[in-house]
Scaffold this motif. Structure first.
Motif, PDB file in Angstrom:
ATOM      1  N   TRP A  58      -2.195   4.638  -4.935  1.00  0.00           N
ATOM      2  CA  TRP A  58      -2.818   3.621  -5.139  1.00  0.00           C
ATOM      3  C   TRP A  58      -3.339   2.915  -3.936  1.00  0.00           C
ATOM      4  O   TRP A  58      -2.389   2.437  -2.889  1.00  0.00           O
ATOM      5  CB  TRP A  58      -1.676   2.903  -6.290  1.00  0.00           C
ATOM      6  CG  TRP A  58      -2.160   0.903  -6.083  1.00  0.00           C
ATOM      7  CD1 TRP A  58      -3.330   0.833  -6.831  1.00  0.00           C
ATOM      8  CD2 TRP A  58      -1.273   0.218  -6.562  1.00  0.00           C
ATOM      9  NE1 TRP A  58      -3.390  -0.569  -6.880  1.00  0.00           N
ATOM     10  CE2 TRP A  58      -1.767  -0.867  -6.882  1.00  0.00           C
ATOM     11  CE3 TRP A  58      -0.064   0.019  -6.123  1.00  0.00           C
ATOM     12  CZ2 TRP A  58      -1.293  -2.029  -6.797  1.00  0.00           C
ATOM     13  CZ3 TRP A  58       0.775  -1.595  -6.456  1.00  0.00           C
ATOM     14  CH2 TRP A  58      -0.151  -2.360  -7.212  1.00  0.00           C
ATOM     15  N   TRP A  59      -4.081   2.513  -3.876  1.00  0.00           N
ATOM     16  CA  TRP A  59      -4.894   2.121  -2.429  1.00  0.00           C
ATOM     17  C   TRP A  59      -4.387   0.119  -2.652  1.00  0.00           C
ATOM     18  O   TRP A  59      -3.902   0.240  -0.948  1.00  0.00           O
ATOM     19  CB  TRP A  59      -6.552   1.524  -2.513  1.00  0.00           C
ATOM     20  CG  TRP A  59      -7.177   0.034  -3.573  1.00  0.00           C
ATOM     21  CD1 TRP A  59      -6.902   0.458  -4.504  1.00  0.00           C
ATOM     22  CD2 TRP A  59      -6.789  -0.890  -2.685  1.00  0.00           C
ATOM     23  NE1 TRP A  59      -7.885  -0.901  -5.549  1.00  0.00           N
ATOM     24  CE2 TRP A  59      -7.514  -1.750  -3.505  1.00  0.00           C
ATOM     25  CE3 TRP A  59      -7.262  -1.752  -1.242  1.00  0.00           C
ATOM     26  CZ2 TRP A  59      -7.841  -3.144  -3.757  1.00  0.00           C
ATOM     27  CZ3 TRP A  59      -7.071  -2.572  -1.413  1.00  0.00           C
ATOM     28  CH2 TRP A  59      -7.882  -3.292  -2.525  1.00  0.00           C
ATOM     29  N   ARG A  60      -3.942  -0.251  -2.899  1.00  0.00           N
ATOM     30  CA  ARG A  60      -2.942  -1.104  -2.900  1.00  0.00           C
ATOM     31  C   ARG A  60      -1.700  -1.445  -2.607  1.00  0.00           C
ATOM     32  O   ARG A  60      -1.440  -2.775  -2.176  1.00  0.00           O
ATOM     33  CB  ARG A  60      -3.403  -2.368  -4.190  1.00  0.00           C
ATOM     34  CG  ARG A  60      -2.875  -4.163  -4.383  1.00  0.00           C
ATOM     35  CD  ARG A  60      -4.113  -4.543  -3.045  1.00  0.00           C
ATOM     36  NE  ARG A  60      -3.458  -6.743  -3.143  1.00  0.00           N
ATOM     37  CZ  ARG A  60      -2.669  -6.311  -2.566  1.00  0.00           C
ATOM     38  NH1 ARG A  60      -1.040  -5.669  -2.002  1.00  0.00           N
ATOM     39  NH2 ARG A  60      -1.840  -7.470  -2.265  1.00  0.00           N
TER      40      ARG A  60
ATOM     41  N   ASN B 115       1.502  -1.148  -0.187  1.00  0.00           N
ATOM     42  CA  ASN B 115       0.886  -1.947   1.255  1.00  0.00           C
ATOM     43  C   ASN B 115       2.493  -1.848   1.366  1.00  0.00           C
ATOM     44  O   ASN B 115       3.598  -1.000   0.619  1.00  0.00           O
ATOM     45  CB  ASN B 115       0.883  -3.072   1.064  1.00  0.00           C
ATOM     46  CG  ASN B 115       1.347  -3.762   0.757  1.00  0.00           C
ATOM     47  OD1 ASN B 115       2.995  -3.913   0.111  1.00  0.00           O
ATOM     48  ND2 ASN B 115       1.017  -5.752   0.833  1.00  0.00           N
TER      49      ASN B 115
ATOM     50  N   SER C 194       4.230  -5.258  -3.809  1.00  0.00           N
ATOM     51  CA  SER C 194       2.559  -5.093  -3.082  1.00  0.00           C
ATOM     52  C   SER C 194       2.088  -6.024  -3.148  1.00  0.00           C
ATOM     53  O   SER C 194       0.987  -6.658  -2.594  1.00  0.00           O
ATOM     54  CB  SER C 194       2.331  -3.231  -3.447  1.00  0.00           C
ATOM     55  OG  SER C 194       3.042  -2.705  -3.108  1.00  0.00           O
TER      56      SER C 194
ATOM     57  N   PRO D  47      -2.733  -6.786   1.048  1.00  0.00           N
ATOM     58  CA  PRO D  47      -3.099  -5.394   1.632  1.00  0.00           C
ATOM     59  C   PRO D  47      -2.618  -4.747   3.008  1.00  0.00           C
ATOM     60  O   PRO D  47      -3.037  -5.471   3.418  1.00  0.00           O
ATOM     61  CB  PRO D  47      -4.741  -5.412   1.114  1.00  0.00           C
ATOM     62  CG  PRO D  47      -5.498  -6.372   0.479  1.00  0.00           C
ATOM     63  CD  PRO D  47      -4.449  -7.691   0.642  1.00  0.00           C
TER      64      PRO D  47
END
Length: 644
Positions: A451-453, A455, A509, A514
């Motif tokens: 998952w890119w989001r 953090n 997150s 981000p």
């Protein structure tokens, strides 16, 4: 039968050889921290694979698995999914390649590569260091408990009158000897001695398997075990009834909570898949992956581990059946107080001949030393490289860092041994380690890949909540937690723990900004994981003025995981079927393993890439150089340098 002078001479010669090897490579290890922790990324993949397998061949785990086979029969091949043993399959298929592409030194440094150098990234960096050090201490205590019980059964001198104190005294002596070569030699010393230890253990395993096959018949095993003991398959319930044979085994099954075996199996599978997808904990396994010369060799190394561990199951099955047929009356005299973890040393003492007994004890001492060495070598990598070097003294001399690494190793040995002195039940420690502590690690470390989001703040809160809950479970009886919680075993509590840490990870997150775009670009371009990365892929393509390809291998990787788990299970089952005399089972397992090996040649081996196909040769070569750090680590190091 007991230990003779010949056996003691073999043991002493082995110990001297191991310590000497560690000191012999100490000059190479002291050149730099990368040499000390990763062997300078010069060690061949097959040496790292043998070393990794040797580190997994620990004496405490072997004692536990002998007890499992003794009580649960062939159904015990599924119970080690608690670790889970098939995490090596996930590493082999894709995770080792993803990890090694980073070019970092430790798991905590990898976190900076993923999340950058903001406050959330620094918090996530610190929490993974804390987790890694808790894991190291747990492994050191776990190893100490096993080696003390083992040594006190064999070695001829009664050092102290109390049996537990006597076991602890032997544990302290062996830990002290092991510490000499581990602390001095760094990873090179560890790998060199572990390769030596692997061959000693393999010879001992084969010989024990041969002894068991020649002295114990299938009919004798059937007479000593309940119906269904030799069948690896099961219904809704376990349905192993030891009544009239060994009533204490029924009590042990009830205490373990495995009677509803289908429910237990499904929970193991769910837990195992999630924990395997999270990737290796920041310990010796990750260290071996990061030490590989290339990403492709990291994958080969993880694949080799599954093959070379096969002889271990000859030893486990051989000692279990020897105890079943010849040692049952002695165990029954202990009544409800029987200590199943002592089956391994008792069976060895009674049934292994002179000379071979010394070799086998040396081999199992080697197993202890391997796992102990791997844990010890991981601790200074985090304390010195990830704390002192980054936040306190980024411009120190390499020899200073190495000297501090030696000091930290010694300190962790003392603390881990102290914890081991307080622990007596090996099974409870294993359950907590693999289900509670690693369970708290799972959610955040799955999200970091897919998952890119997600953090640094999400990672911090997910990991911190997991560590806190795991430690609360460890002392639950002392702090008065509700019965509804304390009555659950660690593996039964896993879904609750996963839900808590998943919620903390997502909330942390989504309520914060981000990760910096530059860091996400660098991570995605190098690693190229599959999952929800489309916004990063698009922005990276725009920034570079060319199309950056997504990872198309999700379906192939997951199919390979299924094939790999079946392949690994067949490799485990074959030697166990061989020892118990099940010819049909042996042939079936060999055929399954052979067919799946051919399939993996085409679906896995031929498909491995060091770097994504759209990365140029010059760029890939630059990434492989130790001086070309990932963006997140460059930023953090510049920040540290600016404060000095």
């Amino acid at each position: 039968m007991g230990v003779t002078t010949i056996d003691l001479a073999i043991i002493a010669a082995y110990l001297a050889l191991s310590v000497g090897a560690g000191f012999w490579v100490s000059k190479l290890a002291s050149q730099s921290t990368r040499s000390y922790f990763l062997g300078g990324n010069k060690l061949p993949w097959y040496a790292l694979g043998l070393s990794n397998a040797s580190g997994m061949f620990d004496i405490s785990g072997t004692m536990w698995m002998v007890y499992l086979l003794f009580v649960y029969g062939m159904k015990s091949i599924w119970i080690p999914w608690l670790w889970p043993v098939f995490n090596q399959i996930f590493l082999m298929m894709f995770l080792s390649v993803w990890l090694r592409r980073s070019g970092v030194v430790t798991g905590a440094e990898w976190i900076t590569f993923r999340f950058g150098q903001g406050l959330g990234a620094r918090l996530s960096h610190l929490v993974v260091v804390v987790f890694a050090l808790v894991v190291v201490l747990a492994y050191l205590a776990y190893g100490f408990v096993g080696i003390g019980k083992f040594a006190a059964t064999f070695l001829p001198f009664q050092l102290l009158a109390d049996p537990q104190a006597n076991a602890n005294a032997y544990g302290l002596i062996i830990v002290a000897i092991t510490s000499l070569y581990v602390v001095k030699g760094g990873l090179m010393g560890v790998v060199l001695t572990e390769v030596l230890q692997f061959f000693i253990m393999t010879i001992a395993c084969i010989m024990i398997g041969v002894i068991a096959i020649n002295t114990v018949s299938p009919e004798a095993i059937a007479a000593a075990t309940p119906a269904g003991w030799s069948n690896p398959f099961f219904g809704w319930r376990l349905d192993l009834d030891w009544t009239g044979i060994m009533p204490a085994a029924n009590q042990k099954i009830a205490e373990d909570g495995y009677d509803l075996f289908t429910f237990f199996f499904l929970m193991l599978l769910l837990k195992g898949v999630l924990q395997s997808l999270a990737g290796p904990a920041p310990n010796y396994d990750m260290q071996r992956v990061l030490s590989a010369r290339t990403p492709k060799e990291a994958a080969w190394m993880s694949g080799l581990v599954n093959v070379v561990l096969t002889p271990r199951y000859l030893l486990i099955a051989g000692l279990a059946v020897l105890a079943l047929v010849h040692f049952m009356p002695t165990l029954n005299t202990m009544g409800d107080d029987v200590d199943f973890e002592l089956i391994l040393p008792f069976a060895m003492r009674e049934f292994v001949p002179v000379g071979l007994l010394g070799l086998l004890i040396a081999g199992l001492l080697a197993a202890f030393m391997s796992s102990f060495a791997a844990a010890v070598n991981a601790a200074p990598a985090y304390v010195v490289n990830d704390l002192y070097r980054r936040y306190v003294n980024p411009h120190g001399e390499e020899k200073l860092y190495v000297r501090l690494s030696i000091l930290v190793s010694a300190l962790f040995i003392v603390i881990g041994t102290g914890i081991g002195l307080l622990v007596s039940d090996l099974n409870e420690l294993i359950q907590w380690l693999v289900s509670a502590l690693y369970g708290g690690y799972t959610a955040a470390n799955v999200l970091k890949w897919v998952w890119w989001r997600f953090n640094g703040f999400g990672y911090f809160w997910g990991m911190a909540s997991g560590i806190l809950v795991a430690l609360l479970l460890l002392v639950s009886d002392s702090i008065g937690l509700p019965d509804a919680i304390t009555s659950l075993s660690a593996w039964e509590f896993f879904p609750i723990l996963f839900a808590i840490t998943l919620a903390a990870s997502v909330a942390g997150s989504l309520t914060t900004a981000p990760t910096e775009r530059e860091v996400l670009h660098d991570f995605y371009k190098r690693t190229r994981p599959w999952g929800w990365w489309e916004p990063v892929r698009k922005s990276l393509s725009e920034a570079e003025g060319r199309r950056i390809a997504a990872n198309p291998d999700l379906a192939r990787d997951l199919v390979n995981v299924v094939i790999g788990i079946c392949w690994q299970s067949a490799l485990i089952a074959a030697p166990m079927f061989l020892v118990i005399g099940n010819t049909f089972g042996v042939l079936t397992a060999i055929v399954v393993a052979g067919v799946l090996s051919v399939a993996l040649k085409f679906t896995w081996f031929d498909k491995i890439c060091d770097y994504p196909v759209d990365v140029g040769a010059a760029e890939a070569e630059a990434w492989s150089q130790t001086h070309d750090e990932p963006v997140g680590n460059q930023s953090l190091r510049k920040r540290a340098e600016a404060t000095v």
